[in-house]
Scaffold this motif. Structure first.
Motif, PDB file in Angstrom:
ATOM      1  N   GLU A 215       0.855  -1.182   0.000  1.00 44.34           N
ATOM      2  CA  GLU A 215       0.000   0.000   0.000  1.00 44.34           C
ATOM      3  C   GLU A 215       0.893   1.234   0.000  1.00 44.34           C
ATOM      4  O   GLU A 215       1.625   1.484   0.963  1.00 44.34           O
ATOM      5  CB  GLU A 215      -0.915  -0.022   1.219  1.00 44.34           C
ATOM      6  CG  GLU A 215      -2.047   0.973   1.137  1.00 44.34           C
ATOM      7  CD  GLU A 215      -3.056   0.776   2.269  1.00 44.34           C
ATOM      8  OE1 GLU A 215      -4.174   1.270   2.145  1.00 44.34           O
ATOM      9  OE2 GLU A 215      -2.699   0.128   3.271  1.00 44.34           O
ATOM     10  N   GLU A 216       0.845   1.944  -1.146  1.00 47.29           N
ATOM     11  CA  GLU A 216       1.697   3.111  -1.346  1.00 47.29           C
ATOM     12  C   GLU A 216       3.177   2.723  -1.189  1.00 47.29           C
ATOM     13  O   GLU A 216       3.704   2.006  -2.022  1.00 47.29           O
ATOM     14  CB  GLU A 216       1.274   4.249  -0.420  1.00 47.29           C
ATOM     15  CG  GLU A 216      -0.144   4.754  -0.736  1.00 47.29           C
ATOM     16  CD  GLU A 216      -0.554   5.947   0.085  1.00 47.29           C
ATOM     17  OE1 GLU A 216       0.230   6.358   0.971  1.00 47.29           O
ATOM     18  OE2 GLU A 216      -1.649   6.475  -0.159  1.00 47.29           O
ATOM     19  N   SER A 217       3.851   3.087  -0.106  1.00 48.73           N
ATOM     20  CA  SER A 217       5.291   2.835   0.001  1.00 48.73           C
ATOM     21  C   SER A 217       5.626   1.702   0.969  1.00 48.73           C
ATOM     22  O   SER A 217       6.797   1.471   1.261  1.00 48.73           O
ATOM     23  CB  SER A 217       6.007   4.113   0.494  1.00 48.73           C
ATOM     24  OG  SER A 217       5.536   4.482   1.788  1.00 48.73           O
ATOM     25  N   ARG A 218       4.625   0.966   1.431  1.00 49.58           N
ATOM     26  CA  ARG A 218       4.870   0.010   2.517  1.00 49.58           C
ATOM     27  C   ARG A 218       4.491  -1.410   2.106  1.00 49.58           C
ATOM     28  O   ARG A 218       3.479  -1.656   1.446  1.00 49.58           O
ATOM     29  CB  ARG A 218       4.063   0.415   3.756  1.00 49.58           C
ATOM     30  CG  ARG A 218       4.311  -0.473   4.973  1.00 49.58           C
ATOM     31  CD  ARG A 218       3.593   0.050   6.198  1.00 49.58           C
ATOM     32  NE  ARG A 218       3.849  -0.789   7.351  1.00 49.58           N
ATOM     33  CZ  ARG A 218       4.955  -0.760   8.093  1.00 49.58           C
ATOM     34  NH1 ARG A 218       5.912   0.108   7.794  1.00 49.58           N
ATOM     35  NH2 ARG A 218       5.124  -1.555   9.132  1.00 49.58           N
ATOM     36  N   LEU A 219       5.306  -2.397   2.530  1.00 51.64           N
ATOM     37  CA  LEU A 219       5.013  -3.817   2.391  1.00 51.64           C
ATOM     38  C   LEU A 219       4.887  -4.429   3.777  1.00 51.64           C
ATOM     39  O   LEU A 219       5.663  -4.102   4.698  1.00 51.64           O
ATOM     40  CB  LEU A 219       6.128  -4.540   1.629  1.00 51.64           C
ATOM     41  CG  LEU A 219       6.307  -4.225   0.150  1.00 51.64           C
ATOM     42  CD1 LEU A 219       7.464  -5.029  -0.423  1.00 51.64           C
ATOM     43  CD2 LEU A 219       5.030  -4.498  -0.627  1.00 51.64           C
ATOM     44  N   SER A 220       3.892  -5.347   3.908  1.00 54.46           N
ATOM     45  CA  SER A 220       3.724  -6.058   5.177  1.00 54.46           C
ATOM     46  C   SER A 220       3.268  -7.477   4.893  1.00 54.46           C
ATOM     47  O   SER A 220       2.645  -7.769   3.865  1.00 54.46           O
ATOM     48  CB  SER A 220       2.702  -5.339   6.083  1.00 54.46           C
ATOM     49  OG  SER A 220       1.472  -5.158   5.393  1.00 54.46           O
ATOM     50  N   LEU A 221       3.598  -8.403   5.810  1.00 51.02           N
ATOM     51  CA  LEU A 221       3.276  -9.826   5.675  1.00 51.02           C
ATOM     52  C   LEU A 221       2.184 -10.188   6.674  1.00 51.02           C
ATOM     53  O   LEU A 221       2.249  -9.812   7.840  1.00 51.02           O
ATOM     54  CB  LEU A 221       4.527 -10.667   5.940  1.00 51.02           C
ATOM     55  CG  LEU A 221       4.367 -12.186   5.851  1.00 51.02           C
ATOM     56  CD1 LEU A 221       4.036 -12.622   4.425  1.00 51.02           C
ATOM     57  CD2 LEU A 221       5.651 -12.879   6.331  1.00 51.02           C
ATOM     58  N   TRP A 222       1.172 -10.984   6.192  1.00 44.45           N
ATOM     59  CA  TRP A 222       0.021 -11.312   7.028  1.00 44.45           C
ATOM     60  C   TRP A 222      -0.249 -12.809   7.019  1.00 44.45           C
ATOM     61  O   TRP A 222      -0.081 -13.474   5.998  1.00 44.45           O
ATOM     62  CB  TRP A 222      -1.225 -10.565   6.532  1.00 44.45           C
ATOM     63  CG  TRP A 222      -1.088  -9.081   6.678  1.00 44.45           C
ATOM     64  CD1 TRP A 222      -0.451  -8.236   5.822  1.00 44.45           C
ATOM     65  CD2 TRP A 222      -1.573  -8.293   7.751  1.00 44.45           C
ATOM     66  NE1 TRP A 222      -0.492  -6.952   6.292  1.00 44.45           N
ATOM     67  CE2 TRP A 222      -1.190  -6.944   7.489  1.00 44.45           C
ATOM     68  CE3 TRP A 222      -2.285  -8.574   8.928  1.00 44.45           C
ATOM     69  CZ2 TRP A 222      -1.496  -5.901   8.337  1.00 44.45           C
ATOM     70  CZ3 TRP A 222      -2.602  -7.523   9.782  1.00 44.45           C
ATOM     71  CH2 TRP A 222      -2.208  -6.199   9.487  1.00 44.45           C
ATOM     72  N   ASN A 223      -0.665 -13.295   8.185  1.00 45.06           N
ATOM     73  CA  ASN A 223      -1.080 -14.685   8.340  1.00 45.06           C
ATOM     74  C   ASN A 223      -2.580 -14.754   8.069  1.00 45.06           C
ATOM     75  O   ASN A 223      -3.385 -14.226   8.843  1.00 45.06           O
ATOM     76  CB  ASN A 223      -0.761 -15.179   9.766  1.00 45.06           C
ATOM     77  CG  ASN A 223      -1.060 -16.657   9.927  1.00 45.06           C
ATOM     78  OD1 ASN A 223      -1.969 -17.205   9.305  1.00 45.06           O
ATOM     79  ND2 ASN A 223      -0.301 -17.311  10.811  1.00 45.06           N
TER      80      ASN A 223
END
Length: 958
Positions: free
Chosen positions: A690-698
């Protein structure tokens, strides 16, 4: 056919400013098509190659050629219409030569014939000179070459140009177009036979001339390949032509065109045949392609159809029954379960009158009425295949005119009552007596007449509504009355208010008896629909044909115009052609809601249509009702902001499948297109960009794994690599491989690549840089391996798309030009046309054989096709032709859009919001057409196009 003496016998007139290449190509084509290779051309075409000076008169040489020409070919365009020399040449022909030998090929502009005025519609026609005003007693032969000229494809190997040349050449040679096609193919087969003979002779000398034999064998293969290509193109051209007149024949020709040679033309023919059969549920009986007259003057071989009002059952019979080898064979009434899509055992040993008679089913299809002789009919129990009761309205055999059989008929929903209007002959001992007209109602169980009275001759319409009440509309008096279900007394006739004199019109009642349709009259050419209860006109057609079925409520209205069956809305305004036949439609029946329509033609063809799409698309489950606005960047995942986070679904051709919920609110709620989501192969992990950010989700518990990373600039996740831990992403325009455990970069691809796409199967990545297209494969070592680089048209690529399995890549530059890249071979091709702005990017079909773009909105939406190998435009047709899912798309419908689902299937949202899987592959098209038309090509057509070639039936059972 013997060859006539050599002479110049055709003259081409055209604009030297615009159409010199087209005129030269047309001259060559007329000389070469179907010409025996051992002879000089049998048709000579004169084309002036100089432009006359401004002060010149029509040249003497040109006048001499005009005097000696038997045919005049005008290449029509606005430029030609303004040309002084074209006007003088046309004027000389009008004054001195026959107009029946005047042919027109339109290269540009608009042409329209006005049948009422018997002349061109000069308000619309801008490509013909004014000197042609009133010059033709009837519409002359003309062909449309505008698309050919725009594409610049002037080869006889190109199906549209070849078809136009054959159309113009046929009258010059005194043949039909089929004979020209046959002659051309015969000449090609002659060459094949001669090559085969040469191979045989050379084989005998194999020991002395082995090399020569090998060469001859290669030439034989090349000749056979050319013959197959030519036959495939001819069949494809016939399929495209038949799509407008006989979709069943179009399906057969397209299937054989592809079976002979899988060319771009045959692929186009397959897709167009599917579009032409979009509303066809079943083709039951092929047409005989002949209108037989076996029964005396004015009598035609009958074909009759009947659909039950609940839309679950169809019955039909025809004198052209292909199951009956002889006229004296026991006749059948065929039965078909529409709900189960299955043929049922027929009712055998039946009879019907010469010229046909009543065939009607009860509302639920349990009972069937068949007129077996004039004014005599049987009530059948369909499930038991037996006659329940026979009725005799009058001694029909004694009528002096055989056509005076049952004139109106109705069967109650429960099959307990029948009503009919019919003629009665005078008494046998009354030679001067008059034939009278009666209206009667019978009790089906006992055969007893409940009512019997005189009626206005041929001016009564009858129907039973859903409650079993009988309604009668008397055109002569302009009145309606009813007979209650358990009553034997008619209500007092009620005059329909405001109804004009309708005695000269054909009329009928809606299934519920509340509305009447009135056919064209002497003073008014259009159809009308009237509210009988309130005495007001509900709708009026504009000379669109004849209403043949009026449903209950506001369902689609069935209208027949000659050879076509169309559905209109309740205001006779929104027209959709359901199907066409090779001969005029003779019999039509529809369900009470108007959805199912059966029709039979004068040559015995029988088809069942649906007013909603049957072939154009399959609705797939979408229980969460995700919308186009909720699709993420790659359109393979849907994301919806909800209380406490975001719900995610996978979007595929089998439906929308829940992936899970993550406890994250999007920064732009409700705008999923700003979000990038990629999911691991096992569905347990998701990376959110999202925009400039990456995140990992379970995805199993909806929690975030780790803290993610903010890159301070644009970042787009692309896909998981095979290990389910590493992901490919575009970071600041750089393609990288990232480890989701630490967000460290493990590989950086040199150069800037944007945009970048991933194949639906997750094996291939493709991106655009200033150097062109680059393609990588994902490896088991969690890296991107470069497999292909290719140059593209233009310096700026606006978009890039990839096929579902990564076989093909296509880019679209700023000018709308397409570059197609074959990943395996590196072959590139540039499109012959451009994409349309604002329509979203194109997509590959499921087998990567075509590239398709959707453009436009509502009823103006179209699908544009390109050959994925050559880049050639392969036609366009209405989005509605390929199944919008409803007869009347919403006026507020958004722009048409196709997208590739997570499993590589092509999907779209219909105007009503339903998710539809589109059949955009040759394998799917072939299956659809084989299900509709499994029969082999008739022997006459096979010999015309395929004689000498071994082509098995394309729809053979596996």
């Amino acid at each position: 056919m013997t060859e006539g003496p050599y002479r110049r016998n055709a003259f081409i007139s055209y604009s030297h400013q615009q159409d010199v290449p087209l005129a030269a190509a047309l001259q060559r084509g007329l000389h070469r098509l179907a010409r025996p290779w051992t002879r000089r051309q049998t048709v000579s075409v004169f084309r002036d190659t100089t432009s006359l000076g401004a002060a010149s008169d029509l040249g003497g040489a040109i006048l001499q050629e005009l005097r000696g020409s038997e045919y005049f070919v005008l290449i029509a365009s606005p430029a030609a219409a303004r040309s002084r020399w074209v006007r003088e040449e046309v004027g000389f022909w009008i004054a001195n030569r026959p107009m029946e030998h005047f042919l027109i090929a339109v290269s540009d502009g608009t042409i329209s014939w006005d049948p009422d005025a018997g002349d061109w519609d000069w308000d619309r026609t801008d490509c013909l000179p004014e000197v042609l005003r009133g010059a033709f007693p009837r519409e002359p032969l003309w062909v449309d070459l505008a698309a050919v000229r725009a594409a610049g494809r002037y080869s006889l190997r190109d199906a549209p140009f070849r078809d136009a040349v054959a159309t113009l050449l046929a009258p010059l040679r005194g043949q039909t177009k089929d004979e020209v096609d046959s002659e051309d193919l015969r000449q090609r087969r002659t060459a094949v036979r001669m090559l085969r003979a040469a191979v045989t002779a050379l084989s005998a000398l194999l020991a002395l001339s082995l090399i020569a034999g090998v060469v001859a064998w290669q030439q034989r293969g090349q000749a056979l390949d050319r013959a197959r290509t030519s036959a495939s193109q001819a069949l494809a051209a016939r399929a495209l032509e038949a799509a407008q007149s006989d979709p069943r024949k179009a399906a057969q020709f397209a299937l054989y065109a592809y079976a002979v040679q899988p060319t771009g033309e045959s692929t186009q023919a397959l897709g167009r045949a599917v579009a032409a059969n979009d509303n066809v549920a079943e083709h039951f009986q092929p047409g005989s392609e002949a209108q037989a007259d076996w029964h005396g003057v004015g009598k035609l071989a009958p074909t009759r159809v009947a659909v039950s009002r609940d839309g679950n059952m169809l019955a039909y019979y025809t004198d052209f029954d292909r199951d009956l080898p002889a006229l004296d064979s026991p006749r059948h009434v065929h039965l078909y379960d529409i709900g189960a899509r299955a043929s049922l055992p027929p009712i055998e040993g039946v009879e019907w009158p010469l010229g046909g008679g009543v065939l009607e089913m009860s509302r639920d299809g349990r009972f069937l009425v068949l007129e077996r002789s004039y004014n005599e009919f049987d009530l059948w129990d369909v499930s038991q295949r037996k006659v329940m009761r026979s009725f005799t309205a009058s001694e029909g055999r004694r009528l002096s005119e055989a056509h005076k059989g049952l004139k109106a008929f109705a069967l109650s929903p429960d099959g307990q009552r029948v009503a009919a209007a019919y003629y009665v002959p005078p008494a046998e001992d009354d030679a001067n007596g008059d034939i009278t007209f009666r209206l009667a109602v019978w009790d089906a169980a006992t055969g007893r007449r409940l009512t019997d009275e005189s009626a206005a001759p041929e001016r009564v319409s009858l129907t039973f509504d859903g409650d079993g009440r009988l309604h009668a509309f008397d055109q002569e008096a302009g009145t309606v009355r009813s007979l209650a279900r358990d009553s034997v007394s008619w209500s007092t006739p009620r005059k329909v208010a405001n109804l004009p004199d309708v005695r000269d019109r054909r009329a009928g009642l809606s299934a519920d008896g509340t509305k009447a349709y009135l056919g064209p009259g002497t003073q008014d050419a259009g159809d009308q629909i009237w509210d009988l209860d309130n005495g007001r006109r509900l709708a009026a057609g504009d000379d669109q044909g004849l209403v043949r079925a009026l449903p209950e409520g506001n369902g689609p209205v069935t209208v027949v115009t000659g050879k076509s069956v169309a559905a209109y809305d309740s205001a006779l305004g929104d027209r959709r052609v359901l199907g066409t036949f090779g001969f005029d439609v003779q019999s039509v029946s529809a369900s009470a809601d108007g959805r199912w329509v059966a029709a039979g033609s004068l040559d015995g063809a029988v088809s069942l249509f649906s007013t909603s799409s049957v072939q154009g698309g399959t609705t797939v489950p979408n229980d969460p009702h995700v919308s186009a606005a909720e699709l993420t960047r790659d359109a393979r995942v849907a994301a919806r902001g909800v209380a406490g986070g975001m719900d995610l679904w996978s979007v595929t051709g089998t439906g929308v499948r829940r992936l899970g919920h993550i406890a994250h609110q999007p920064q732009s709620p409700g705008v999923a297109g700003s979000v990038g989501v990629v999911v691991s192969a096992d569905g347990s992990r998701a990376v959110l960009g999202e925009e400039s950010r990456l995140s990992l989700w379970n995805l199993r518990d909806g929690t975030q794994t780790g803290t993610g990373k903010d890159y301070g600039a644009s970042v787009v996740p692309l896909c998981f690599l095979p290990d389910g831990v590493h992901v490919a992403a575009v970071v600041r325009g750089s393609l990288q491989v990232l480890d989701t455990r630490s967000w460290q970069t493990t590989q950086t691809v040199a150069g800037k690549h944007e945009p970048v796409v991933v194949s639906a199967d997750g094996t291939t990545v493709a991106g655009v840089s200033p150097d062109g297209v680059s393609v990588w494969r994902l490896t088991g070592e969690n890296r991107l391996a470069l497999v292909r680089k290719a140059a593209v048209v233009g310096t700026v690529s606006m978009s890039i798309v990839i096929s579902g399995k990564g076989e093909k890549v296509a880019t679209v530059n700023g000018d709308g030009r397409i570059t197609l890249v074959d990943v395996a071979t590196g072959h590139t091709a540039t499109s012959t046309g451009t994409t349309h702005s604002g329509a979203g990017r194109p997509v590959f079909g499921e087998d990567a054989s075509v590239l398709v773009e959707a453009t436009g909105t509502g009823k103006q939406a179209v699908l544009q096709f390109w050959d994925s190998v050559t880049g050639e435009a392969r036609g366009s047709w209405s989005w509605a032709d390929q199944g919008s899912g409803s007869l009347t798309p919403s006026p507020a419908a958004s722009a048409a859009r196709l997208f590739t689902g997570a499993d590589g299937t092509v999907l779209a949202f219909a105007p009503d919001g339903t998710l539809v899987r589109r059949p955009l592959s040759t394998a799917t098209w072939r299956k659809i057409l084989c299900d509709l038309v499994p029969d082999p090509l008739p022997r006459s057509d096979y010999d015309r196009y395929l004689k000498g070639l071994d082509v098995p039936a394309p729809c053979r059972p596996e």
